[in-house]
Design a protein around this motif. Structure first.
Motif, mmCIF file in Angstrom:
data_model
loop_
_atom_site.group_PDB
_atom_site.id
_atom_site.type_symbol
_atom_site.label_atom_id
_atom_site.label_comp_id
_atom_site.label_asym_id
_atom_site.label_seq_id
_atom_site.Cartn_x
_atom_site.Cartn_y
_atom_site.Cartn_z
ATOM 1 N N UNK A 420 47.224 -104.128 23.800
ATOM 2 C CA UNK A 420 47.068 -104.076 22.347
ATOM 3 C C UNK A 420 48.308 -103.420 21.732
ATOM 4 N N UNK A 421 48.931 -104.110 20.791
ATOM 5 C CA UNK A 421 50.132 -103.600 20.151
ATOM 6 C C UNK A 421 51.433 -103.954 20.865
ATOM 7 N N UNK A 422 51.320 -104.547 22.059
ATOM 8 C CA UNK A 422 52.526 -104.855 22.832
ATOM 9 C C UNK A 422 53.406 -105.878 22.122
ATOM 10 N N UNK A 423 52.798 -106.902 21.553
ATOM 11 C CA UNK A 423 53.578 -107.966 20.931
ATOM 12 C C UNK A 423 54.519 -107.415 19.864
ATOM 13 N N UNK A 424 53.998 -106.552 19.001
ATOM 14 C CA UNK A 424 54.800 -106.001 17.913
ATOM 15 C C UNK A 424 55.956 -105.148 18.459
ATOM 16 N N UNK A 425 55.678 -104.388 19.500
ATOM 17 C CA UNK A 425 56.744 -103.567 20.097
ATOM 18 C C UNK A 425 57.856 -104.442 20.666
ATOM 19 N N UNK A 437 44.905 -111.413 23.363
ATOM 20 C CA UNK A 437 44.217 -111.275 22.085
ATOM 21 C C UNK A 437 44.310 -112.567 21.281
ATOM 22 N N UNK A 438 45.446 -113.251 21.358
ATOM 23 C CA UNK A 438 45.697 -114.433 20.539
ATOM 24 C C UNK A 438 44.918 -115.655 20.990
ATOM 25 N N UNK A 439 44.389 -115.639 22.201
ATOM 26 C CA UNK A 439 43.713 -116.810 22.748
ATOM 27 C C UNK A 439 42.207 -116.642 22.875
ATOM 28 N N UNK A 481 49.006 -111.194 29.559
ATOM 29 C CA UNK A 481 50.048 -111.788 28.723
ATOM 30 C C UNK A 481 50.425 -113.143 29.319
ATOM 31 N N UNK A 482 50.943 -114.022 28.474
ATOM 32 C CA UNK A 482 51.356 -115.357 28.911
ATOM 33 C C UNK A 482 52.881 -115.401 28.897
ATOM 34 N N UNK A 483 53.461 -115.615 30.063
ATOM 35 C CA UNK A 483 54.910 -115.601 30.216
ATOM 36 C C UNK A 483 55.419 -117.016 30.447
ATOM 37 N N UNK A 484 55.977 -117.616 29.404
ATOM 38 C CA UNK A 484 56.577 -118.934 29.559
ATOM 39 C C UNK A 484 57.901 -118.838 30.296
ATOM 40 N N UNK A 485 58.131 -119.747 31.229
ATOM 41 C CA UNK A 485 59.364 -119.709 32.013
ATOM 42 C C UNK A 485 60.272 -120.908 31.745
ATOM 43 N N UNK A 486 59.837 -121.863 30.927
ATOM 44 C CA UNK A 486 60.587 -123.109 30.783
ATOM 45 C C UNK A 486 61.779 -122.990 29.847
ATOM 46 N N UNK A 487 61.678 -122.182 28.803
ATOM 47 C CA UNK A 487 62.674 -122.216 27.729
ATOM 48 C C UNK A 487 63.930 -121.401 28.007
ATOM 49 N N UNK A 488 63.914 -120.566 29.058
ATOM 50 C CA UNK A 488 65.044 -119.666 29.289
ATOM 51 C C UNK A 488 65.663 -119.880 30.664
#
Length: 509
Positions: A420-425, A437-439, A481-488
């Protein structure tokens, strides 16, 4: 625009303003063109052009032998009142039938961040724009003129044929009709509008895709969250929900469950399909990134084995191309596709012909599948690299846990602590990612509600409860958390993960 044109329009505007503000009254004669020209120090023909403009717009009329006069039926007093109001801008009181809560543009745009762990974001830098440009140029050089007019809202016939051939060969989907949409979200919205009404129920995964939920809820339907475990949604809980009645749709992401990446196995797929047939519930199968499966051949879509014809299959090119391409498609039996096409005609008479014909050429000449093969190899390599990085953090003692996904574009990571609050940080450190939280369809319930439900103490329930609270309670603590690996690329993943871990564990890292 010439100087003469600027002058005559300026004169017309000045006369129109004088009429609106009652400086010139209805039926009042205007000075002759000669006098106006002398007063304004302009050519008489310029004044005549201005008066002709006002006649054409209906402000002035030309009377034979009496010159030009303001028309008699202008509501001048009303115009004066409106002009006064306009000096102090006000907001018109719109009466919305339904008020939308979602933002027109996202508050946070993932692509703006140098470390973008968005789970469904392809690496657009790798798209073969030069190759695609050649197909687009061919389309423009030899346009099919008849296709550029209004017509079939199902999409361009060439592209429909190419996608249908691709689905038959790669996904075993046959004997269904296909329609192209402006992205998969448009397909979800139209299906919702056609099949749902207030009071209906839609069964959805407990953790899932909020834009789809929003489309269903706009019809007045109620969403029922189905319990999930490490194998996907729970068929036993689904059977209980179906038995209660009024469920019209089941929305699933069975190949790479969104967001957890779990693949629904054959056994559960068969159980779910049999339940849908038994209770007469249509299945919306959202196969948003079928192309990217690494460890084996992907399980064929549920739409590939659909004897009852109740599966509505939706997919998109957004993950292979880019979201701005706006090419999605829906596959179903002809009766449904006819109605979706008719509904789309009300929304939009025609698709983007040039883009669709260009994509068709790209597919015909092999570029589509060549790009697909390259990106599949690249994304598998990037998945393996992220797995290696995460395992090195585990070896350092961080309490993270994850399953290596068989496909898709993201890893679902248990951080072992509250996020909780991680995204904003992280946004403050130029890192974008999505959290559990978003899903979640049902957010964490207040402690007193959780305790009351757990003890079945209905007398102690607080007022104003959220509707449709599932019998299975959500976790009290969000950890994933969801960690996308495709874009980087690898360097970006390394740097971004270091920031994530440092933000999560601080001095423990």
């Amino acid at each position: 625009m010439s100087g003469k044109q600027v002058k005559y329009l300026a004169i017309a505007d000045a006369l129109r303003k004088a009429i609106k503000e009652s400086h010139i009254a209805p039926t009042e004669a205007l000075p002759s063109a000669r006098k106006l020209a002398q007063q304004l120090s302009v050519n008489r023909h310029t004044v005549m052009a201005a008066l002709a403009e006002l006649v054409a717009q209906g402000w002035v009329e030309a009377k034979e032998r009496s010159g030009y006069r303001v028309v008699a039926n202008l509501p001048i007093q009303g115009s004066r009142a409106i002009n006064k109001m306009a000096k102090t801008p006000q907001s018109f009181d719109w009466k919305f039938r339904v008020k939308q809560n979602c933002a027109v543009t996202p508050k946070v745009k993932a692509s703006e961040y140098p470390y973008n762990f968005s789970g469904g974001q392809p690496d657009i830098r790798k798209f073969p724009f030069d190759e695609f440009k050649s197909h687009f140029s061919q389309t423009c050089q030899r346009p099919k003129i008849d296709d550029l007019s209004y017509g079939d809202s199902r999409g361009e016939a060439e592209l429909i044929e190419e996608i249908a051939r691709y689905l038959r060969r790669v996904r075993s989907i046959t004997e269904k009709e296909l329609m192209i949409c402006n992205g998969s979200q448009e397909a979800l919205y139209m299906i919702s509008q056609l099949l749902l009404q207030p009071g209906d129920k839609v069964a959805v995964e407990q953790l899932g895709y909020p834009p789809a939920w929003a489309a269903f809820e706009r019809t007045g339907a109620t969403l029922i969250a189905i319990k999930q475990d490490e194998r996907g949604i729970d068929p036993e809980h689904l059977a209980q929900v179906f038995a209660q009645g009024k469920v019209k749709l089941l929305y699933l992401t069975p190949l790479h469950q969104y967001p957890t990446t779990v693949s629904l196995d054959i056994s559960r797929r068969m159980q779910i399909y049999q339940l849908a047939v038994q209770y007469g519930v249509a299945i919306v199968e959202d196969d948003y990134d079928h192309e990217f499966h690494y460890d084996s051949q992907p399980i064929a879509p549920m739409a590939a084995d659909d004897p009852a014809g109740l599966v509505i299959y939706i997919s998109t090119f957004s993950k292979l191309m880019f979201g701005g391409a706006r090419i999605g498609y829906v596959v179903a039996n002809n009766a449904l596709i006819e109605q979706v096409a008719a509904y789309k005609m009300v929304m939009n008479h025609k698709c983007n012909v040039l883009v669709q014909q260009s994509v068709a050429k790209w597919m015909q000449q092999g570029g589509f599948e060549g790009h697909l093969r390259r990106m599949t190899r690249l994304y598998q390599k990037r998945r393996d690299f992220m797995v290696q990085q995460l395992r090195s953090y585990q070896e350092q003692g961080l309490p993270i846990h994850f399953e290596v996904p068989a496909g898709g574009m993201a890893i679902w990571l248990d951080t072992g602590k509250s996020i909780v609050g991680l995204k904003e940080k992280l946004l403050a450190h130029q890192v974008y990612l999505q959290t559990e939280v978003e899903f979640c369809r049902f957010k964490v319930l207040p402690d007193e509600l959780t305790n009351s439900l757990a003890s079945n103490s209905a007398n102690n329930l607080p007022e104003n409860l959220p509707e449709n609270i599932p019998s299975h309670l959500p976790k009290k603590e969000y950890r994933f958390i969801r960690l996308g690996f495709a874009a980087m690329n690898e360097a970006e993943v390394t740097e971004g993960l270091a920031i994530v871990m440092k933000t999560l564990y601080g001095s423990d890292y």
